[in-house]
Design a protein around this motif. Structure first.
Motif, short mmCIF file in Angstrom:
data_model
loop_
_atom_site.label_atom_id
_atom_site.label_comp_id
_atom_site.label_asym_id
_atom_site.label_seq_id
_atom_site.Cartn_x
_atom_site.Cartn_y
_atom_site.Cartn_z
N PHE A 103 0.86 -1.18 0.00
CA PHE A 103 0.00 0.00 0.00
C PHE A 103 0.90 1.23 0.00
O PHE A 103 1.80 1.34 0.84
CB PHE A 103 -0.90 0.01 1.24
CG PHE A 103 -1.72 -1.24 1.40
CD1 PHE A 103 -3.04 -1.26 1.01
CD2 PHE A 103 -1.15 -2.40 1.93
CE1 PHE A 103 -3.79 -2.42 1.15
CE2 PHE A 103 -1.90 -3.56 2.06
CZ PHE A 103 -3.22 -3.57 1.67
N GLU A 104 0.66 2.15 -0.92
CA GLU A 104 1.52 3.33 -1.05
C GLU A 104 0.81 4.59 -0.57
O GLU A 104 -0.36 4.81 -0.88
CB GLU A 104 1.96 3.51 -2.50
CG GLU A 104 2.90 2.43 -2.99
CD GLU A 104 3.43 2.70 -4.39
OE1 GLU A 104 2.89 3.62 -5.06
OE2 GLU A 104 4.37 2.01 -4.81
N LEU A 105 1.56 5.38 0.18
CA LEU A 105 1.09 6.67 0.67
C LEU A 105 2.08 7.73 0.23
O LEU A 105 3.26 7.68 0.59
CB LEU A 105 0.97 6.66 2.20
CG LEU A 105 0.77 8.02 2.87
CD1 LEU A 105 -0.57 8.64 2.47
CD2 LEU A 105 0.86 7.88 4.39
N VAL A 106 1.62 8.69 -0.58
CA VAL A 106 2.46 9.84 -0.94
C VAL A 106 2.23 10.91 0.12
O VAL A 106 1.08 11.30 0.38
CB VAL A 106 2.10 10.37 -2.34
CG1 VAL A 106 2.92 11.61 -2.67
CG2 VAL A 106 2.32 9.30 -3.39
N ALA A 107 3.30 11.37 0.75
CA ALA A 107 3.18 12.28 1.88
C ALA A 107 4.25 13.37 1.82
O ALA A 107 5.29 13.22 1.17
CB ALA A 107 3.29 11.51 3.19
N ARG A 108 3.97 14.46 2.51
CA ARG A 108 4.97 15.50 2.76
C ARG A 108 5.49 15.27 4.17
O ARG A 108 4.71 15.22 5.13
CB ARG A 108 4.36 16.89 2.64
CG ARG A 108 3.99 17.27 1.20
CD ARG A 108 3.43 18.69 1.13
NE ARG A 108 4.41 19.67 1.58
CZ ARG A 108 5.37 20.18 0.81
NH1 ARG A 108 5.46 19.81 -0.45
NH2 ARG A 108 6.22 21.07 1.27
N VAL A 109 6.80 15.15 4.27
CA VAL A 109 7.43 14.86 5.55
C VAL A 109 8.29 16.05 5.96
O VAL A 109 9.16 16.48 5.20
CB VAL A 109 8.31 13.59 5.47
CG1 VAL A 109 8.92 13.28 6.83
CG2 VAL A 109 7.48 12.41 4.96
N THR A 110 8.03 16.61 7.11
CA THR A 110 8.82 17.73 7.62
C THR A 110 9.46 17.32 8.95
O THR A 110 8.83 16.67 9.78
CB THR A 110 7.96 18.98 7.83
OG1 THR A 110 6.85 18.68 8.70
CG2 THR A 110 7.41 19.50 6.51
N GLY A 111 10.71 17.69 9.11
CA GLY A 111 11.44 17.34 10.32
C GLY A 111 12.92 17.55 10.08
O GLY A 111 13.32 18.45 9.34
N THR A 112 13.73 16.71 10.69
CA THR A 112 15.17 16.82 10.54
C THR A 112 15.75 15.48 10.09
O THR A 112 15.20 14.42 10.38
CB THR A 112 15.83 17.23 11.87
OG1 THR A 112 15.48 16.26 12.89
CG2 THR A 112 15.37 18.60 12.31
#
Length: 201
Positions: A103-112
């Protein structure tokens, strides 16, 4: 390092790899890959190959940690996805125990870079369910996870006044800059009038 110390370190490393491998094999729901797409998003692929004590899987509920925002999803044929605040749910035709599913999830990831992200997940089957929620890798039901890199993180917006931003002197606003220019022009005109008056005198 002495020979005995090197041998002890090697045995310790082997034991650690064995434990890690056993944990990976025991986890029924994994975050298999985190692939950057080059547009500020990352495709997270969740997978499993086992049901619940042999029962087929009918649903997957994934909780998104802080810093992860769902953009879009894809799923096997016969399944549908639903995105909600901080969560994604997949459900559909039962997947038999032992059958791989992704199962694929396209996401925006913010962090370090180097930050670990954990995705507590519930695997629902026809007769039972499993909660993969442990954020301790040594737990019996570890949650799917990945460690962020600079490539998988969304770019941070450029702050006003930061590199690449333009402004008036010392960060002045446009109105302040225009006012300063007008004042300088008036002062120059006044100085010129005074100079001509002195020459005529």
């Amino acid at each position: 390092m002495t020979r005995s110390a090197r041998a002890a370190a090697a045995l310790g490393l082997a034991a650690l790899l064995t434990v890690a491998g056993a944990q990976g094999a025991a986890a029924h729901v994994l975050l298999e890959t985190a692939t950057p797409n080059g547009d500020g998003t990352t495709t997270l692929t969740f997978s499993f190959e086992h049901g619940c004590d042999g029962a087929p899987t009918t649903g997957l509920d994934v909780t998104l940690p802080a810093g992860v925002e769902a953009v879009s999803t894809s799923q096997p044929e016969g399944w549908a996805a639903e995105q909600g605040p901080g969560a994604v749910r997949w459900e559909g035709t039962p997947v038999a125990d032992g059958t791989p599913a992704r199962f694929e999830l396209v996401a925006r990831v913010t962090g370090t870079a180097g930050q670990a992200f954990w995705f507590p997940t519930t695997q629902t089957c026809t007769t039972d369910s499993y909660d993969w929620i442990d954020t301790d890798p040594a737990g019996g039901h570890p949650a799917p996870s990945f460690v962020a890199t600079t490539a998988t993180l969304a770019p941070r917006p450029v702050a006003l006044g930061g590199p690449g931003a333009t402004s008036g002197p010392a960060g002045a606003s446009l109105a302040q800059t225009l006012a300063a220019a007008a004042a300088a022009s008036l002062a120059a005109a006044a100085a010129g009038t005074w100079y001509l008056a002195r020459r005529r005198a």
